[in-house]
Design an enzyme around this catalytic site. Structure first.
Site, PDB file in Angstrom:
ATOM      1  N   THR A 244      14.949   6.077  27.373  1.00  0.00           N
ATOM      2  CA  THR A 244      13.629   5.468  27.492  1.00  0.00           C
ATOM      3  C   THR A 244      13.502   4.123  26.334  1.00  0.00           C
ATOM      4  OG1 THR A 244      12.591   7.019  26.153  1.00  0.00           O
ATOM      5  CG2 THR A 244      12.378   7.295  28.715  1.00  0.00           C
TER       6      THR A 244
ATOM      7  N   ASP B 123      16.969   5.820  16.804  1.00  0.00           N
ATOM      8  CA  ASP B 123      17.665   6.547  15.726  1.00  0.00           C
ATOM      9  C   ASP B 123      17.425   5.923  14.583  1.00  0.00           C
ATOM     10  OD1 ASP B 123      18.776   7.857  18.253  1.00  0.00           O
ATOM     11  OD2 ASP B 123      20.686   7.002  17.625  1.00  0.00           O
TER      12      ASP B 123
HETATM   13  C1  GLA Z   1      21.346   6.978  21.412  1.00  0.00           C
HETATM   14  C2  GLA Z   1      21.058   5.621  21.151  1.00  0.00           C
HETATM   15  C3  GLA Z   1      19.395   5.665  21.389  1.00  0.00           C
HETATM   16  C4  GLA Z   1      19.042   6.249  22.841  1.00  0.00           C
HETATM   17  C5  GLA Z   1      19.410   7.638  22.853  1.00  0.00           C
HETATM   18  C6  GLA Z   1      19.093   8.132  24.241  1.00  0.00           C
HETATM   19  O1  GLA Z   1      21.106   8.042  20.451  1.00  0.00           O
HETATM   20  O2  GLA Z   1      21.482   5.278  20.192  1.00  0.00           O
HETATM   21  O3  GLA Z   1      19.004   4.442  20.997  1.00  0.00           O
HETATM   22  O4  GLA Z   1      18.888   5.292  23.721  1.00  0.00           O
HETATM   23  O5  GLA Z   1      20.838   7.508  22.733  1.00  0.00           O
HETATM   24  O6  GLA Z   1      17.641   8.246  24.294  1.00  0.00           O
END
Ligand code: GLA
Length: 337
Positions: free
Chosen positions: A24, A151
């Site tokens: 999202t 993240d």
């Molecule tokens: C990875 C990406 C995040 C996010 C997740 C899925 O961790 O680095 O930015 O998009 O996948 O939610």
């Protein structure tokens, strides 16, 4: 070049687990990660024109010029070091080491923790959002994956005792208290992530194609999906629209202490990531089914990008004797000397 006698800087950055709201962030939606007690520490004695780092978990040493231009040309973990250096362009490098308590490549954001800790150790000053955006660009340059901000922002902006409601349209962060009387546990599916990079980029393109037809997915409703012509794009957008609703409902459930409801939303989220978004694996599905059949487990779902990695479970305290018990923790910081 041997660095001068500058005082070394130690910085710590946590990993994160995402409670709900996956795939999202890059569509301007909502997500609810929390920074965790496991993380990465970088200690660096500044000086010289190269960044040289040894690692407690990698055999290769990183040795990157401060003028590095092509981080993706480096191997393995060195790419992430080079990505941060290429984004920061620090006036000088340094010599040091990296230690981590995070499992690598398990979906608990070991690469984001490395980037954020290294940026701080290289002297980054700025807001947590600026730190996160710098490290997101570093990750994209290093990996070639068009990742979102979740993240790095969770690592930079963590708040002890709280999950973080991210509004990825404005990049604002609202801390949401994780209630007493529950535990967050991550359990590895036993499979490292596979094929994640190209699949992640493809999912993102599919979401963008749907948004081009019906407008920002965050403002769209399930009824709007009729106007999405391609059935695959429609399914991807269906996940995003319903997942955004689940994030907000999950926050309400946490605030009212309704852990049963929170758990049920996690199970729905997993199903949506499996069926609509097609980022689960048989291993992740089996693990979720096993965990939610156990007494005292409110819910479980894959966490992060999918394609392997970890499942996150919300449980009564002490009911699972496997995986990592995760504590909502504070964000990245320079460790006082
Ligand atoms: C990875 C990406 C995040 C996010 C997740 C899925 O961790 O680095 O930015 O998009 O996948 O939610």
């Amino acid at each position: 070049m041997i660095p001068g006698p500058g005082r070394s800087i130690t910085a710590f950055a946590p990993g994160r687990v995402n409670l709900i709201g996956d795939h999202t962030d890059y569509t301007g939606g909502w997500a609810l990660p929390m920074a965790i007690q496991l993380g990465t520490t970088v200690t660096l004695a500044p000086g010289g024109d190269r960044v040289r780092l040894s690692s407690s978990v990698e055999t290769a040493t990183a040795d990157v010029g401060v003028d590095v231009v092509d981080p993706a040309a480096e191997d393995g973990w060195v790419r992430y070091v080079a990505g941060v250096v290429a984004e920061l362009r620090p006036p000088s490098g340094g010599v040091g080491n990296v230690t981590t308590s995070l499992p690598i490549g398990a979906g608990l954001s070991s690469s984001a923790a490395l980037e954020v800790a290294l940026a701080l150790a290289l002297g980054f000053t700025g807001t947590p959002l600026e730190l996160a955006m710098t490290c997101q660009r570093a990750e994209q340059r290093a990996s070639g994956v068009p990742c979102g901000l979740m993240d790095q922002l969770a690592s930079a902006a963590g708040v002890e005792g709280h999950a973080l409601l991210l509004d990825c349209a404005t990049n604002s962060v609202e801390p949401v208290r994780v209630p007493e009387g529950c535990e967050v546990v991550a359990v590895h599916s036993g499979r490292a992530r596979t094929l994640a990079d190209s699949d992640y980029a493809e999912r993102r393109r599919q979401c963008e194609a749907a948004a081009a037809e019906i407008g920002p997915l965050r403002d769209a409703t399930v009824a709007d999906l009729k106007a999405v012509v391609d059935p695959t794009d429609r399914r991807r957008a269906h996940h995003v629209i319903t997942e955004n609703g689940r994030v907000l409902a999950f926050v309400d459930a946490l605030k009212s202490g309704d852990l049963e409801e929170a758990g049920a939303l996690m199970v729905q989220s997993h199903e949506s990531l499996k069926v609509d978004f097609a980022v689960s694996t048989p291993g992740l599905d089996e693990l979720v089914a096993d965990l939610i059949s156990r007494r005292g487990v409110h819910g479980a779902r894959l966490t992060g990008a999918g394609f392997g990695g970890c499942v996150v479970a919300l449980t009564e305290p002490g009911v699972l004797d496997l995986g990592w018990r995760l504590t909502p923790s504070g964000g990245a910081h320079v460790v006082p000397a």
